[in-house]
Design a protein around this motif. Structure first.
Motif, PDB file in Angstrom:
ATOM      1  N   ASP A  50       0.842  -1.201   0.000  1.00  0.00           N
ATOM      2  CA  ASP A  50       0.000   0.000   0.000  1.00  0.00           C
ATOM      3  C   ASP A  50       0.878   1.252   0.000  1.00  0.00           C
ATOM      4  O   ASP A  50       1.748   1.412   0.848  1.00  0.00           O
ATOM      5  CB  ASP A  50      -0.905  -0.014   1.238  1.00  0.00           C
ATOM      6  N   GLU A  51       0.658   2.131  -0.949  1.00  0.00           N
ATOM      7  CA  GLU A  51       1.488   3.330  -1.079  1.00  0.00           C
ATOM      8  C   GLU A  51       0.850   4.574  -0.478  1.00  0.00           C
ATOM      9  O   GLU A  51       1.434   5.657  -0.547  1.00  0.00           O
ATOM     10  CB  GLU A  51       1.819   3.561  -2.551  1.00  0.00           C
ATOM     11  N   ARG A  52      -0.315   4.427   0.126  1.00  0.00           N
ATOM     12  CA  ARG A  52      -0.969   5.571   0.760  1.00  0.00           C
ATOM     13  C   ARG A  52      -0.189   5.995   2.006  1.00  0.00           C
ATOM     14  O   ARG A  52       0.646   5.230   2.509  1.00  0.00           O
ATOM     15  CB  ARG A  52      -2.406   5.206   1.152  1.00  0.00           C
ATOM     16  N   VAL A  74      -3.244   7.020   7.018  1.00  0.00           N
ATOM     17  CA  VAL A  74      -4.477   6.576   6.362  1.00  0.00           C
ATOM     18  C   VAL A  74      -4.607   5.053   6.475  1.00  0.00           C
ATOM     19  O   VAL A  74      -5.677   4.527   6.798  1.00  0.00           O
ATOM     20  CB  VAL A  74      -4.501   7.031   4.878  1.00  0.00           C
ATOM     21  N   ILE A  75      -3.515   4.358   6.213  1.00  0.00           N
ATOM     22  CA  ILE A  75      -3.515   2.893   6.324  1.00  0.00           C
ATOM     23  C   ILE A  75      -3.810   2.479   7.760  1.00  0.00           C
ATOM     24  O   ILE A  75      -4.619   1.575   8.005  1.00  0.00           O
ATOM     25  CB  ILE A  75      -2.159   2.313   5.860  1.00  0.00           C
TER      26      ILE A  75
END
Length: 77
Positions: free
Chosen positions: A47-49, A53-54
């Motif tokens: 996940d690149e967020r 947020v993750i």
């Protein structure tokens, strides 16, 4: 009836190494207080967020996400 007890003189580190070698340490999702599964950890790594947020999505602290991404936690996956 007496059971045989195997005690070894050693340091805390010696005991931890012995526990790991004998596969007595609960790791990952087997650990009762784990909030994540192996599948979720693999998704988090990709996940690149932003970490915050993750973290909100999975209900964990952003530091937990960082530790997963840098393989400080869940490094065996």
């Amino acid at each position: 009836m007496c059971e045989s007890i195997h005690l070894f003189l050693g340091t805390q580190q010696d005991n931890v190494i012995d526990m790991i070698n004998k596969k007595r340490k609960l790791v990952g999702a087997k650990c009762p207080w784990s909030k994540l599964t192996e599948e979720q950890v693999l998704l988090i790594r990709d996940d690149e967020r932003p970490m915050i947020v993750i973290a909100e999505e999975y209900g964990v602290h952003p530091v937990t996400i960082r530790d997963i991404k840098v393989r400080r936690n869940w490094k065996w996956l």
